[in-house]
Design a protein around this motif. Structure first.
Motif, PDB file in Angstrom:
ATOM      1  N   ILE A 121     -29.258 109.118 -17.088  1.00 34.29           N
ATOM      2  CA  ILE A 121     -30.715 109.241 -17.152  1.00 34.29           C
ATOM      3  C   ILE A 121     -31.119 110.698 -17.338  1.00 34.29           C
ATOM      4  O   ILE A 121     -32.060 111.005 -18.095  1.00 34.29           O
ATOM      5  N   ALA A 122     -30.417 111.621 -16.704  1.00 34.87           N
ATOM      6  CA  ALA A 122     -30.699 113.046 -16.911  1.00 34.87           C
ATOM      7  C   ALA A 122     -30.472 113.422 -18.375  1.00 34.87           C
ATOM      8  O   ALA A 122     -31.280 114.132 -18.981  1.00 34.87           O
ATOM      9  N   ALA A 123     -29.383 112.931 -18.965  1.00 29.92           N
ATOM     10  CA  ALA A 123     -29.093 113.213 -20.375  1.00 29.92           C
ATOM     11  C   ALA A 123     -30.162 112.626 -21.286  1.00 29.92           C
ATOM     12  O   ALA A 123     -30.627 113.280 -22.230  1.00 29.92           O
ATOM     13  N   LEU A 124     -30.567 111.398 -21.018  1.00 27.38           N
ATOM     14  CA  LEU A 124     -31.619 110.766 -21.823  1.00 27.38           C
ATOM     15  C   LEU A 124     -32.948 111.516 -21.703  1.00 27.38           C
ATOM     16  O   LEU A 124     -33.715 111.604 -22.670  1.00 27.38           O
ATOM     17  N   THR A 125     -33.204 112.074 -20.540  1.00 29.96           N
ATOM     18  CA  THR A 125     -34.436 112.839 -20.340  1.00 29.96           C
ATOM     19  C   THR A 125     -34.407 114.121 -21.167  1.00 29.96           C
ATOM     20  O   THR A 125     -35.425 114.503 -21.764  1.00 29.96           O
ATOM     21  N   ILE A 126     -33.263 114.775 -21.218  1.00 29.47           N
ATOM     22  CA  ILE A 126     -33.144 115.963 -22.068  1.00 29.47           C
ATOM     23  C   ILE A 126     -33.399 115.579 -23.523  1.00 29.47           C
ATOM     24  O   ILE A 126     -34.131 116.261 -24.242  1.00 29.47           O
ATOM     25  N   TYR A 127     -32.814 114.471 -23.962  1.00 30.05           N
ATOM     26  CA  TYR A 127     -33.059 113.986 -25.325  1.00 30.05           C
ATOM     27  C   TYR A 127     -34.561 113.794 -25.555  1.00 30.05           C
ATOM     28  O   TYR A 127     -35.121 114.275 -26.540  1.00 30.05           O
ATOM     29  N   ASP A 128     -35.197 113.081 -24.658  1.00 30.20           N
ATOM     30  CA  ASP A 128     -36.621 112.777 -24.802  1.00 30.20           C
ATOM     31  C   ASP A 128     -37.457 114.047 -24.890  1.00 30.20           C
ATOM     32  O   ASP A 128     -38.359 114.142 -25.721  1.00 30.20           O
ATOM     33  N   MET A 129     -37.153 115.013 -24.066  1.00 29.55           N
ATOM     34  CA  MET A 129     -37.971 116.224 -24.013  1.00 29.55           C
ATOM     35  C   MET A 129     -37.702 117.173 -25.171  1.00 29.55           C
ATOM     36  O   MET A 129     -38.532 118.036 -25.465  1.00 29.55           O
ATOM     37  N   CYS A 130     -36.563 117.026 -25.827  1.00 28.64           N
ATOM     38  CA  CYS A 130     -36.204 117.930 -26.932  1.00 28.64           C
ATOM     39  C   CYS A 130     -36.346 117.302 -28.308  1.00 28.64           C
ATOM     40  O   CYS A 130     -36.220 118.002 -29.319  1.00 28.64           O
ATOM     41  N   LYS A 131     -36.617 116.023 -28.395  1.00 28.62           N
ATOM     42  CA  LYS A 131     -36.625 115.332 -29.688  1.00 28.62           C
ATOM     43  C   LYS A 131     -37.723 115.813 -30.624  1.00 28.62           C
ATOM     44  O   LYS A 131     -37.627 115.615 -31.833  1.00 28.62           O
ATOM     45  N   ALA A 132     -38.755 116.475 -30.103  1.00 28.34           N
ATOM     46  CA  ALA A 132     -39.803 117.021 -30.976  1.00 28.34           C
ATOM     47  C   ALA A 132     -39.231 118.123 -31.871  1.00 28.34           C
ATOM     48  O   ALA A 132     -39.702 118.320 -32.991  1.00 28.34           O
ATOM     49  N   PHE A 133     -38.203 118.830 -31.391  1.00 26.32           N
ATOM     50  CA  PHE A 133     -37.537 119.853 -32.195  1.00 26.32           C
ATOM     51  C   PHE A 133     -36.635 119.217 -33.242  1.00 26.32           C
ATOM     52  O   PHE A 133     -36.584 119.651 -34.379  1.00 26.32           O
ATOM     53  N   SER A 134     -35.881 118.197 -32.818  1.00 26.81           N
ATOM     54  CA  SER A 134     -34.898 117.581 -33.707  1.00 26.81           C
ATOM     55  C   SER A 134     -34.384 116.291 -33.089  1.00 26.81           C
ATOM     56  O   SER A 134     -34.248 116.192 -31.872  1.00 26.81           O
ATOM     57  N   HIS A 135     -34.074 115.330 -33.945  1.00 27.90           N
ATOM     58  CA  HIS A 135     -33.415 114.115 -33.476  1.00 27.90           C
ATOM     59  C   HIS A 135     -31.904 114.214 -33.620  1.00 27.90           C
ATOM     60  O   HIS A 135     -31.188 113.251 -33.335  1.00 27.90           O
ATOM     61  N   ASP A 136     -31.417 115.366 -34.060  1.00 30.21           N
ATOM     62  CA  ASP A 136     -29.975 115.594 -34.191  1.00 30.21           C
ATOM     63  C   ASP A 136     -29.377 116.004 -32.848  1.00 30.21           C
ATOM     64  O   ASP A 136     -28.639 116.988 -32.743  1.00 30.21           O
ATOM     65  N   ILE A 137     -29.697 115.267 -31.832  1.00 33.50           N
ATOM     66  CA  ILE A 137     -29.191 115.488 -30.473  1.00 33.50           C
ATOM     67  C   ILE A 137     -28.156 114.409 -30.210  1.00 33.50           C
ATOM     68  O   ILE A 137     -28.371 113.248 -30.528  1.00 33.50           O
ATOM     69  N   ILE A 138     -27.053 114.807 -29.619  1.00 32.71           N
ATOM     70  CA  ILE A 138     -25.978 113.852 -29.337  1.00 32.71           C
ATOM     71  C   ILE A 138     -25.717 113.829 -27.837  1.00 32.71           C
ATOM     72  O   ILE A 138     -25.511 114.884 -27.223  1.00 32.71           O
ATOM     73  N   ILE A 139     -25.736 112.642 -27.258  1.00 36.78           N
ATOM     74  CA  ILE A 139     -25.229 112.474 -25.897  1.00 36.78           C
ATOM     75  C   ILE A 139     -23.768 112.118 -26.091  1.00 36.78           C
ATOM     76  O   ILE A 139     -23.425 110.995 -26.450  1.00 36.78           O
ATOM     77  N   LYS A 140     -22.923 113.144 -25.920  1.00 34.98           N
ATOM     78  CA  LYS A 140     -21.532 113.047 -26.345  1.00 34.98           C
ATOM     79  C   LYS A 140     -20.691 112.164 -25.459  1.00 34.98           C
ATOM     80  O   LYS A 140     -19.876 111.395 -25.945  1.00 34.98           O
ATOM     81  N   GLU A 141     -20.858 112.289 -24.186  1.00 34.32           N
ATOM     82  CA  GLU A 141     -20.041 111.451 -23.307  1.00 34.32           C
ATOM     83  C   GLU A 141     -20.645 111.391 -21.919  1.00 34.32           C
ATOM     84  O   GLU A 141     -21.308 112.307 -21.471  1.00 34.32           O
ATOM     85  N   THR A 142     -20.408 110.266 -21.303  1.00 36.78           N
ATOM     86  CA  THR A 142     -20.712 110.090 -19.888  1.00 36.78           C
ATOM     87  C   THR A 142     -19.453 109.521 -19.268  1.00 36.78           C
ATOM     88  O   THR A 142     -18.892 108.557 -19.781  1.00 36.78           O
ATOM     89  N   LYS A 143     -18.995 110.160 -18.206  1.00 40.06           N
ATOM     90  CA  LYS A 143     -17.739 109.713 -17.607  1.00 40.06           C
ATOM     91  C   LYS A 143     -17.720 109.975 -16.113  1.00 40.06           C
ATOM     92  O   LYS A 143     -18.410 110.850 -15.601  1.00 40.06           O
ATOM     93  N   LEU A 144     -16.891 109.174 -15.433  1.00 38.22           N
ATOM     94  CA  LEU A 144     -16.640 109.379 -14.015  1.00 38.22           C
ATOM     95  C   LEU A 144     -15.604 110.485 -13.876  1.00 38.22           C
ATOM     96  O   LEU A 144     -14.540 110.433 -14.501  1.00 38.22           O
ATOM     97  N   ILE A 145     -15.910 111.470 -13.078  1.00 38.35           N
ATOM     98  CA  ILE A 145     -14.984 112.585 -12.831  1.00 38.35           C
ATOM     99  C   ILE A 145     -14.109 112.281 -11.618  1.00 38.35           C
ATOM    100  O   ILE A 145     -12.908 112.497 -11.642  1.00 38.35           O
ATOM    101  N   SER A 146     -14.724 111.762 -10.558  1.00 37.53           N
ATOM    102  CA  SER A 146     -13.949 111.422  -9.359  1.00 37.53           C
ATOM    103  C   SER A 146     -14.742 110.496  -8.458  1.00 37.53           C
ATOM    104  O   SER A 146     -15.960 110.389  -8.564  1.00 37.53           O
ATOM    105  N   LYS A 147     -13.994 109.823  -7.580  1.00 39.34           N
ATOM    106  CA  LYS A 147     -14.619 109.035  -6.512  1.00 39.34           C
ATOM    107  C   LYS A 147     -13.681 109.072  -5.310  1.00 39.34           C
ATOM    108  O   LYS A 147     -12.455 109.100  -5.463  1.00 39.34           O
ATOM    109  N   THR A 148     -14.268 109.103  -4.137  1.00 37.91           N
ATOM    110  CA  THR A 148     -13.486 109.091  -2.910  1.00 37.91           C
ATOM    111  C   THR A 148     -14.093 108.074  -1.952  1.00 37.91           C
ATOM    112  O   THR A 148     -15.266 107.737  -2.046  1.00 37.91           O
TER     113      THR A 148
END
Length: 156
Positions: A121-148
């Motif tokens: 959701i944070a990544a999508l928000t950055i996209y939304d707020m920056c899309k007026a400049f360009s739609h050439d924005i890529i959300i490259k990856e979302t991944k789990l780094i760790s869990k305990t």
């Protein structure tokens, strides 16, 4: 043999029964990477971008936190969880904004979906707020780094 946990004995969707699990401290860290254009990056100052809609990074953190708290409303078979903590960090590396979301709680089930949702959701928000400049924005990856906590730990 591994099986899908969200299917019952009749292969129907089912929320996992956590009633017999132990209450433990559980933490998950997830990351999303947003690739921005040179034009957008040229407007960043002191690690943030100020737009007519407000601060991009600060808004993304707030939106990510709200998303993490609403995970069970978005992912049908997730347990509703009361997070003890949801924290974000961001890093600018070249044209990438690296968003890291860390969620934790003391409960019978893990928080990896909340961390993944928060970062997404944070990544999508950055996209939304920056899309007026360009739609050439890529959300490259979302991944789990760790869990305990819980039955097994995981680290990428």
């Amino acid at each position: 043999m591994k099986t899908f946990t969200h299917l019952d004995s009749d292969n129907q969707p089912s929320m996992v029964d956590v009633s017999e699990k132990a209450i433990t401290k559980r933490t998950a860290i997830a990351q999303s990477i947003v690739v921005l254009t040179d034009e957008i990056m040229a407007n960043f100052q002191d690690g943030d971008l100020k737009t007519k809609k407000g601060s991009v990074i600060q808004t993304a953190i707030i939106a990510g936190t709200m998303g993490a708290k609403k995970t069970s409303d978005l992912i049908p078979l997730c347990h509703p969880l009361g997070l003890d903590s949801c924290k974000f960090s961001t890093e600018i590396s070249g044209n990438e904004v690296i968003i890291t979301c860390t969620c934790s709680l003391t409960a019978k089930t893990g928080v990896e979906m909340e961390a993944l949702t928060g970062a997404s959701i944070a990544a999508l928000t950055i996209y939304d707020m920056c899309k007026a400049f360009s739609h050439d924005i890529i959300i490259k990856e979302t991944k789990l780094i760790s869990k305990t906590g819980g039955k097994s730990d995981y680290k990428l």
